[in-house]
Write a protein that holds these residues in place. Structure first.
Motif, mmCIF file in Angstrom:
data_model
loop_
_atom_site.group_PDB
_atom_site.id
_atom_site.type_symbol
_atom_site.label_atom_id
_atom_site.label_comp_id
_atom_site.label_asym_id
_atom_site.label_seq_id
_atom_site.Cartn_x
_atom_site.Cartn_y
_atom_site.Cartn_z
ATOM 1 N N TRP A 25 0.861 -1.201 0.000
ATOM 2 C CA TRP A 25 0.000 0.000 0.000
ATOM 3 C C TRP A 25 0.882 1.230 0.000
ATOM 4 C CZ3 TRP A 25 -0.514 4.155 3.365
ATOM 5 C CH2 TRP A 25 -1.716 4.882 3.341
ATOM 6 N N ALA B 77 -8.439 2.389 7.349
ATOM 7 C CA ALA B 77 -9.419 1.591 6.607
ATOM 8 C C ALA B 77 -8.916 1.258 5.213
ATOM 9 C CB ALA B 77 -10.747 2.345 6.524
ATOM 10 N N SER B 78 -8.236 2.210 4.574
ATOM 11 C CA SER B 78 -7.678 1.966 3.243
ATOM 12 C C SER B 78 -6.551 0.945 3.301
ATOM 13 C CB SER B 78 -7.174 3.286 2.643
ATOM 14 O OG SER B 78 -6.490 3.061 1.424
ATOM 15 N N ALA C 57 -6.320 -1.445 5.344
ATOM 16 C CA ALA C 57 -6.943 -2.745 5.594
ATOM 17 C C ALA C 57 -7.597 -3.330 4.351
ATOM 18 C CB ALA C 57 -7.966 -2.622 6.718
ATOM 19 N N GLN C 58 -7.967 -2.460 3.399
ATOM 20 C CA GLN C 58 -8.607 -2.934 2.165
ATOM 21 C C GLN C 58 -8.087 -2.119 0.975
ATOM 22 O OE1 GLN C 58 -12.921 -2.311 2.556
ATOM 23 N NE2 GLN C 58 -12.523 -1.073 4.355
ATOM 24 N N ASN D 179 -6.994 -0.551 -2.510
ATOM 25 C CA ASN D 179 -7.623 -0.452 -3.822
ATOM 26 C C ASN D 179 -6.740 0.463 -4.675
ATOM 27 O OD1 ASN D 179 -9.324 -0.396 -6.035
ATOM 28 N ND2 ASN D 179 -10.768 1.044 -5.116
ATOM 29 N N GLU E 213 -17.047 2.936 0.040
ATOM 30 C CA GLU E 213 -15.996 1.970 -0.304
ATOM 31 C C GLU E 213 -15.237 1.460 0.916
ATOM 32 O OE1 GLU E 213 -13.310 3.062 -3.389
ATOM 33 O OE2 GLU E 213 -14.905 3.673 -4.777
ATOM 34 N N LEU E 214 -15.029 2.333 1.899
ATOM 35 C CA LEU E 214 -14.202 1.965 3.041
ATOM 36 C C LEU E 214 -15.024 1.700 4.301
ATOM 37 C CD1 LEU E 214 -11.260 4.499 2.549
ATOM 38 C CD2 LEU E 214 -11.359 2.088 1.864
#
Length: 285
Positions: free
Chosen positions: A96, A193-194, A196-197, A199, A262-263
């Protein structure tokens, strides 16, 4: 294998993220320009690295995650100027990368709404530098880049209370002027949060739900403190630094739907009233 965040320009927002990550066992390496600040970073559990300094910075090659808070200048992004080959080499191994930009990239919309798909038409010099820096980072192959466009940041030690207490606060009035804001703890939870997931390629606006005239925020701060309403001054005749005046060059309302949809983020401070109340409660212990 443990997670390692390398944070360029480890400032106010990055420190808030660190407070979430370190208790989870993360290793955080943060750059600073001064030896004095390095000591305060170390006290918070961050491994400090002086940058600019010896290149490449110690620990960069061990990063699993990269955060860039350092602002650009007229010559471009300072991190890429010093380290582009190293960043390109590191990029494919990163899980990330996050770049902290600004909603100033959208320019002036005379109070109208903008979202992440709005064309970038900055009107200030700093906004134009940010657009160029975003593009520089986006041009790096295989970098799992996420761009976060931040509205006006406030939080502990960064709010209107000190000026209101000193009697130096003013309510600068410019017809139709609105700003969007974001509490630093909400910046931290969006970044977490980003992480953790991820994109890669995503762009997010970071702001609260209530774009508001700046004079309303000052007035509410005075009300919370039980102090007199600061004087109103007209923007056209107000004495202001060029930096302060440049903030009033643009007026827009910023949409934040993407961080929620999204998050899955639920803002801790969805408007300045809740944010200021919390800051005052923290001050009062």
């Amino acid at each position: 294998m443990g997670k390692t965040l390398f944070s360029f320009g480890h400032g106010f927002s990055a420190r808030a993220l660190t407070r979430l990550l370190i208790p989870q066992g993360w290793r955080v390496i943060g750059t600073t320009r001064s030896a004095d600040k390095a000591e305060s970073l170390r006290a918070s559990g961050v491994e400090p690295v002086l940058f600019p300094g010896d290149l490449p910075p110690e620990g960069l090659s061990e990063a699993t995650h990269l955060l860039i808070s350092a602002g650009p200048d007229a010559e471009g992004d300072p991190v890429l100027r010093a380290l582009r080959p190293e960043i390109e080499k590191l990029a494919p191994r990163l899980e990330w990368a996050g770049y902290l930009s600004t909603t100033g990239v959208y320019g002036d919309h005379q109070g109208g709404w903008v979202d992440e798909s709005t064309p970038l038409t900055p009107s200030t010099r700093r906004g134009k530098w940010r657009v160029a820096a975003e593009a520089e980072w986006q041009s790096i192959p295989d970098l799992p880049l996420h761009i976060f466009r931040l509205a006006g940041i406030y939080g502990p030690g960064r709010g209107p209370f000190a000026k209101v207490r000193k009697g130096t606060a003013r309510r600068v009035i410019k017809k139709g002027q609105v700003f969007s804001r974001i509490h630093v703890d909400d910046i931290a939870q969006v970044l977490a949060a980003s992480i953790a997931q991820p994109n890669p390629g995503a762009i997010y606006n970071l702001c609260d739900d209530d774009p508001a005239p700046p004079q309303d925020v000052i007035a509410h701060a005075a009300e919370l403190l039980g102090l007199p309403l600061p004087p109103a001054v007209d923007y056209e005749t107000a004495e202001m630094t060029p930096m302060a005046r440049s903030f009033y060059a643009e007026s827009k309302r910023v949409r934040n739907d993407r961080i929620k949809e999204e998050l899955g983020v639920e803002l801790l401070y969805p408007d300045y009233r809740k944010g200021l109340q919390s800051l005052l409660e923290d001050e009062n212990g």
